[in-house]
Scaffold this motif. Structure first.
Motif, mmCIF file in Angstrom:
data_model
loop_
_atom_site.group_PDB
_atom_site.id
_atom_site.type_symbol
_atom_site.label_atom_id
_atom_site.label_comp_id
_atom_site.label_asym_id
_atom_site.label_seq_id
_atom_site.Cartn_x
_atom_site.Cartn_y
_atom_site.Cartn_z
ATOM 1 N N GLU A 42 0.802 -1.228 0.000
ATOM 2 C CA GLU A 42 0.000 0.000 0.000
ATOM 3 C C GLU A 42 0.830 1.271 0.000
ATOM 4 O OE1 GLU A 42 -1.450 1.094 4.356
ATOM 5 O OE2 GLU A 42 -1.974 -0.976 3.877
ATOM 6 N N ASP A 43 2.142 1.171 0.214
ATOM 7 C CA ASP A 43 2.982 2.364 0.244
ATOM 8 C C ASP A 43 3.971 2.428 -0.913
ATOM 9 O OD1 ASP A 43 1.943 3.579 2.598
ATOM 10 O OD2 ASP A 43 2.969 2.072 3.792
ATOM 11 N N GLU A 44 3.716 1.671 -1.976
ATOM 12 C CA GLU A 44 4.589 1.697 -3.141
ATOM 13 C C GLU A 44 3.811 2.105 -4.383
ATOM 14 O OE1 GLU A 44 6.758 -1.894 -3.767
ATOM 15 O OE2 GLU A 44 7.524 -1.984 -1.707
ATOM 16 N N VAL A 45 4.445 2.934 -5.206
ATOM 17 C CA VAL A 45 3.852 3.327 -6.474
ATOM 18 C C VAL A 45 3.680 2.085 -7.350
ATOM 19 C CG1 VAL A 45 4.198 4.678 -8.583
ATOM 20 C CG2 VAL A 45 4.862 5.629 -6.358
ATOM 21 N N ALA A 46 2.514 1.967 -8.001
ATOM 22 C CA ALA A 46 2.254 0.780 -8.810
ATOM 23 C C ALA A 46 1.293 1.106 -9.947
ATOM 24 C CB ALA A 46 1.678 -0.340 -7.952
ATOM 25 N N GLU A 47 1.510 0.456 -11.074
ATOM 26 C CA GLU A 47 0.548 0.548 -12.165
ATOM 27 C C GLU A 47 -0.612 -0.389 -11.860
ATOM 28 O OE1 GLU A 47 0.241 0.206 -17.050
ATOM 29 O OE2 GLU A 47 2.156 -0.210 -16.031
#
Length: 288
Positions: A165-170
């Motif tokens: 939930e705390d990582e940038v993701a496509e």
């Protein structure tokens, strides 16, 4: 103009007051406008906005024309480099907008983005980033099959539960509760599909953007609180339940029905009808 904030309230005045105050507090250095299309509120929203926020670009529908149509009315007036679809039952507790805009400017391939969306208790609102709502994903989510088979990505695809939930993701889709849209996307694919009165219009828009070659990103560089289910859906509960289920029917029929055997389609529609009846019954028993 950096940002056009599009709001479509329906009897949400108690949330609009703190939201607008938080926007003023946490938009330092940002050139923005607020465009509000009221959907027939009867709680004094019109009078309060005229008295306290005359700077807002405001229009008032005489009846509830739906979140989608109201949003399209707001988007059509937007002048910003980026458009923000923002639910009226949200609240800023930090500078949520500048980090998103900076990210979008640094990543021109990204057409739509959403920050980290939190529930009122501070927990992560999982539904804010999600999959395509394909049948396996829908059954996995609503029948709790994903919890029985936690390693199955099809059954857990709706919530994309494997993503930190705390990582940038496509991702495949994001919630319209706080959806940043690049102007070029709007100019290319237009507004929301108005066959969706409310609900799933955001998933549909994300799919259309991806089909046009844009990326949809979850960008937890900033966060916002979304109370969820307040305002319009709370004041018209049975109608909201109907439109919620109708939206899944329309979304499936538009994007997936042609890819499945007709008997499966009828099975899927039957499940939706049964779920609608159960939701109405549950609401009636609760008596609220």
């Amino acid at each position: 103009m950096d940002l056009s904030i599009c709001l479509v309230p329906l009897n949400a005045l108690e949330y609009l007051e703190p939201l607008l105050a938080s926007i003023e507090r946490y938009t330092s250095g940002l050139h923005y406008e607020v465009i509000m299309v009221d959907n027939g509120s009867t709680d004094g929203t019109l009078e309060w906005i005229e008295q306290h926020h005359p700077e807002i670009v405001f229009s008032h529908n005489l009846a509830n024309l739906g979140f989608t149509r109201g949003t399209n009315q707001a988007m059509a007036q937007a002048k910003g480099e980026f458009l923000l679809l923002l639910n009226p039952d949200t609240l800023l507790t930090e500078d949520c907008f500048n980090p998103q805009i900076t990210y979008l400017r640094e990543h021109p391939e990204v057409g739509i983005a959403i920050p980290k969306v939190l529930n009122a208790d501070g927990s992560f609102q999982q539904q804010s980033r999600r999959g395509d709502a394909r049948p396996a994903e829908v059954f996995g989510y609503f029948l709790k099959l994903g919890k029985l088979f936690p390693k199955n990505r099809d059954l857990n695809g709706y919530l994309q539960s494997w993503l930190p939930e705390d990582e940038v993701a496509e991702v495949k889709a994001v919630s319209g509760s706080c959806m940043f849209i690049r102007r070029e996307v709007y100019e290319q694919i237009g507004g929301l599909d108005e066959q969706f009165f409310a609900y799933q219009e955001d998933s549909d828009y994300c799919m259309r953007a991806r089909q046009a070659g844009w990326k949809v990103m979850y960008v937890p560089l900033s966060s916002i609180i979304h109370y969820a289910g307040e305002g319009g859906s709370k004041t018209q509960p049975y109608y909201a339940i109907f439109q919620w289920h109708r939206s899944y029917f329309l979304y499936y029929r538009k994007h997936f029905a042609r890819k499945h055997f007709f008997l499966f389609n009828w099975f899927y529609y039957l499940v939706m009808v049964l779920k609608l009846l159960f939701a109405w019954l549950k609401r009636f028993v609760r008596g609220k």
